[in-house]
Write an enzyme that holds these catalytic residues in place. Structure first.
Site, PDB file in Angstrom:
ATOM      1  N   TYR A  32       0.825  -1.209   0.000  1.00  0.00           N
ATOM      2  CA  TYR A  32       0.000   0.000   0.000  1.00  0.00           C
ATOM      3  C   TYR A  32       0.855   1.253   0.000  1.00  0.00           C
ATOM      4  O   TYR A  32       2.070   1.193   0.202  1.00  0.00           O
ATOM      5  CB  TYR A  32      -0.952   0.002   1.201  1.00  0.00           C
ATOM      6  CG  TYR A  32      -0.308   0.320   2.540  1.00  0.00           C
ATOM      7  CD1 TYR A  32       0.549  -0.581   3.156  1.00  0.00           C
ATOM      8  CD2 TYR A  32      -0.549   1.536   3.181  1.00  0.00           C
ATOM      9  CE1 TYR A  32       1.135  -0.286   4.387  1.00  0.00           C
ATOM     10  CE2 TYR A  32       0.037   1.835   4.410  1.00  0.00           C
ATOM     11  CZ  TYR A  32       0.874   0.923   5.009  1.00  0.00           C
ATOM     12  OH  TYR A  32       1.459   1.217   6.213  1.00  0.00           O
ATOM     13  N   ARG A  51       7.988   4.028  -4.906  1.00  0.00           N
ATOM     14  CA  ARG A  51       8.085   3.035  -3.836  1.00  0.00           C
ATOM     15  C   ARG A  51       7.074   1.909  -4.027  1.00  0.00           C
ATOM     16  O   ARG A  51       7.369   0.739  -3.757  1.00  0.00           O
ATOM     17  CB  ARG A  51       7.907   3.686  -2.462  1.00  0.00           C
ATOM     18  CG  ARG A  51       8.157   2.677  -1.341  1.00  0.00           C
ATOM     19  CD  ARG A  51       8.158   3.310   0.025  1.00  0.00           C
ATOM     20  NE  ARG A  51       6.877   3.934   0.322  1.00  0.00           N
ATOM     21  CZ  ARG A  51       6.672   4.746   1.350  1.00  0.00           C
ATOM     22  NH1 ARG A  51       7.664   5.042   2.168  1.00  0.00           N
ATOM     23  NH2 ARG A  51       5.479   5.274   1.559  1.00  0.00           N
ATOM     24  N   ARG A  99      -7.643 -20.571  -1.573  1.00  0.00           N
ATOM     25  CA  ARG A  99      -6.588 -20.405  -0.572  1.00  0.00           C
ATOM     26  C   ARG A  99      -5.469 -21.438  -0.742  1.00  0.00           C
ATOM     27  O   ARG A  99      -5.691 -22.633  -0.674  1.00  0.00           O
ATOM     28  CB  ARG A  99      -7.171 -20.511   0.842  1.00  0.00           C
ATOM     29  CG  ARG A  99      -6.144 -20.198   1.915  1.00  0.00           C
ATOM     30  CD  ARG A  99      -6.758 -20.205   3.319  1.00  0.00           C
ATOM     31  NE  ARG A  99      -5.757 -19.860   4.313  1.00  0.00           N
ATOM     32  CZ  ARG A  99      -4.907 -20.754   4.835  1.00  0.00           C
ATOM     33  NH1 ARG A  99      -4.967 -22.007   4.504  1.00  0.00           N
ATOM     34  NH2 ARG A  99      -4.007 -20.350   5.730  1.00  0.00           N
ATOM     35  N   LYS A 147       6.473  -2.058   1.757  1.00  0.00           N
ATOM     36  CA  LYS A 147       5.318  -1.471   2.456  1.00  0.00           C
ATOM     37  C   LYS A 147       4.112  -2.402   2.367  1.00  0.00           C
ATOM     38  O   LYS A 147       3.167  -2.150   1.616  1.00  0.00           O
ATOM     39  CB  LYS A 147       5.007  -0.078   1.892  1.00  0.00           C
ATOM     40  CG  LYS A 147       4.176   0.777   2.833  1.00  0.00           C
ATOM     41  CD  LYS A 147       4.224   2.230   2.421  1.00  0.00           C
ATOM     42  CE  LYS A 147       3.240   3.101   3.157  1.00  0.00           C
ATOM     43  NZ  LYS A 147       3.394   3.154   4.611  1.00  0.00           N
ATOM     44  N   GLU A 179      12.546   2.464  13.844  1.00  0.00           N
ATOM     45  CA  GLU A 179      11.665   3.542  13.382  1.00  0.00           C
ATOM     46  C   GLU A 179      10.426   3.571  14.270  1.00  0.00           C
ATOM     47  O   GLU A 179      10.299   2.780  15.207  1.00  0.00           O
ATOM     48  CB  GLU A 179      11.286   3.331  11.915  1.00  0.00           C
ATOM     49  CG  GLU A 179      10.591   2.008  11.642  1.00  0.00           C
ATOM     50  CD  GLU A 179      10.311   1.743  10.157  1.00  0.00           C
ATOM     51  OE1 GLU A 179      10.178   2.710   9.380  1.00  0.00           O
ATOM     52  OE2 GLU A 179      10.204   0.560   9.805  1.00  0.00           O
ATOM     53  N   LEU A 204      11.236   1.174   6.818  1.00  0.00           N
ATOM     54  CA  LEU A 204      10.600   1.622   5.591  1.00  0.00           C
ATOM     55  C   LEU A 204      11.362   2.847   5.085  1.00  0.00           C
ATOM     56  O   LEU A 204      11.711   3.735   5.866  1.00  0.00           O
ATOM     57  CB  LEU A 204       9.136   1.992   5.834  1.00  0.00           C
ATOM     58  CG  LEU A 204       8.409   2.303   4.520  1.00  0.00           C
ATOM     59  CD1 LEU A 204       8.123   1.028   3.744  1.00  0.00           C
ATOM     60  CD2 LEU A 204       7.114   3.055   4.765  1.00  0.00           C
TER      61      LEU A 204
HETATM   62  N1  PDD Z   1       3.138   5.017   7.265  1.00  0.00           N
HETATM   63  N2  PDD Z   1       7.850   3.768   8.641  1.00  0.00           N
HETATM   64  C1  PDD Z   1       6.733   3.038   8.679  1.00  0.00           C
HETATM   65  C2  PDD Z   1       6.747   1.724   9.379  1.00  0.00           C
HETATM   66  C3  PDD Z   1       5.552   3.536   8.071  1.00  0.00           C
HETATM   67  O1  PDD Z   1       4.423   2.807   8.107  1.00  0.00           O
HETATM   68  C4  PDD Z   1       5.573   4.803   7.442  1.00  0.00           C
HETATM   69  C5  PDD Z   1       4.364   5.376   6.744  1.00  0.00           C
HETATM   70  C6  PDD Z   1       6.792   5.528   7.433  1.00  0.00           C
HETATM   71  C7  PDD Z   1       6.906   6.869   6.771  1.00  0.00           C
HETATM   72  O2  PDD Z   1       6.882   6.750   5.371  1.00  0.00           O
HETATM   73  P1  PDD Z   1       6.336   7.936   4.472  1.00  0.00           P
HETATM   74  O3  PDD Z   1       7.152   9.124   4.847  1.00  0.00           O
HETATM   75  O4  PDD Z   1       6.595   7.467   3.106  1.00  0.00           O
HETATM   76  O5  PDD Z   1       4.889   8.109   4.810  1.00  0.00           O
HETATM   77  C8  PDD Z   1       7.905   4.961   8.026  1.00  0.00           C
HETATM   78  C9  PDD Z   1       1.930   5.485   6.603  1.00  0.00           C
HETATM   79  C10 PDD Z   1       1.770   6.965   6.654  1.00  0.00           C
HETATM   80  C11 PDD Z   1       0.737   4.726   7.152  1.00  0.00           C
HETATM   81  O6  PDD Z   1       0.876   3.534   7.301  1.00  0.00           O
HETATM   82  O7  PDD Z   1      -0.328   5.322   7.359  1.00  0.00           O
END
Ligand code: PDD
Length: 284
Positions: A32, A51, A99, A147, A179, A204
């Site tokens: 996503y 990405r 499945r 992601k 993170e 990420l």
């Molecule tokens: N999350 N690290 C993780 C684990 C994340 O899920 C996200 C983003 C980021 C930041 O990535 P970006 O700057 O590309 O948004 C870092 C999104 C916002 C979410 O899951 O809603």
């Protein structure tokens, strides 16, 4: 009622349907992106598309929809739902099939779903107050650079922090911060250096991270991309996180220890301001 997008169609949200055999539902076999919208325009859409393609490639997943088509869908949803400020969520799954742990045949069409969320991003009470963080052992899998929608552990970590009165969790692996639950994590040392975890499979590769580090370098701020410990974070003069939904969001407390003055610091505040200004200018 919102208009959402499902597999080639724009429909009312209560009419949107995905199969119970969808591999996103059964296996979290799905990736996503979340793109923010300011002034009715998309922030860093190209970065999110790049990405998404990388995530798909890493999982050998095929999406027969071009970046231009994805842009059109995003724009259509912004317009239809009159989003001035908010988020667009886009999810791709390997599609629906009986499945089986083995992937379905190559020609199984991917599922593509998008929806919007109206959300105040600029005037964030959390950014004004600063976040309280609790650290949680990072128990995610080894491909956090992809992601995927496997978000149960980050969700549990966030709830653990909330149960202690925190706003979010920072994840720690082998004594080092990776993170945040859904954002990248930073500290600022007393010599002004910004430290954030270097890119690897353990975090990420944030689209906001990349843009914010570029802003920092333009502002002649020193940046070190390397691991840091919780102790180093507690001794920092500032801390903050970045994400598409939170932009640059200051941290004022980690595991009960006040960071710096206990208020959003000048580095985070400046980066938030410059990031928002620059991204608004470049929005499409
Ligand atoms: N999350 N690290 C993780 C684990 C994340 O899920 C996200 C983003 C980021 C930041 O990535 P970006 O700057 O590309 O948004 C870092 C999104 C916002 C979410 O899951 O809603």
């Amino acid at each position: 009622m919102r208009t959402v997008y499902v597999n080639g169609e724009f429909v009312a949200e209560d009419e949107a349907k995905v199969s119970i055999f969808d591999r996103g539902f059964l296996f979290a076999d799905s990736v996503y992106e979340v793109t923010s919208v300011l002034d009715g325009k998309l922030i860093d859409f190209a970065g999110h598309c790049r990405r998404l393609r990388r995530s798909l490639r890493e999982l050998q997943m095929t999406l027969r929809v071009s970046d231009e088509e994805l842009l059109d869908i995003h724009r259509h949803l912004v317009e239809k739902n009159e989003i001035e400020e908010g988020l667009i969520y886009m999810q791709v799954t390997r599609g629906a099939a009986d499945r089986d742990f083995a992937f379905p045949p190559e020609d199984t069409p991917a599922t593509l779903v998008l929806f919007t969320q109206i959300k105040g991003l600029l005037d964030s009470p959390l950014a004004a107050r600063g976040q309280k963080i609790f650290t949680v052992e990072d128990q995610r899998w080894g491909r956090c650079d992809i992601k995927t929608v496997q978000l149960l552990f980050p969700s549990l970590a966030k709830m653990e922090s909330k149960s202690k009165g925190g706003d979010d969790a920072w994840l720690v692996r082998d004594g080092l911060v990776t993170e945040g639950s859904s954002n990248n994590a930073y500290i600022v040392l007393d010599n002004g250096t910004i430290v954030t975890r270097d890119l690897s499979n353990l975090i990420l590769h944030g689209i906001t991270r990349r843009a914010v580090l570029e802003c920092a370098r333009h502002l002649q701020m020193k940046v070190e991309e390397r691991p840091f410990t919780i102790e180093e974070a507690k001794d920092a003069v500032e801390a903050f996180s970045t994400s598409a939904s939170g932009f640059v969001c200051p941290v004022i407390e980690i595991d009960g220890t006040t960071i710096g003055s206990g208020e959003p610091g000048p580095v985070a505040s400046k980066l938030r301001e410059v990031y928002i200004t620059e991204m608004r200018k470049a929005a499409i």
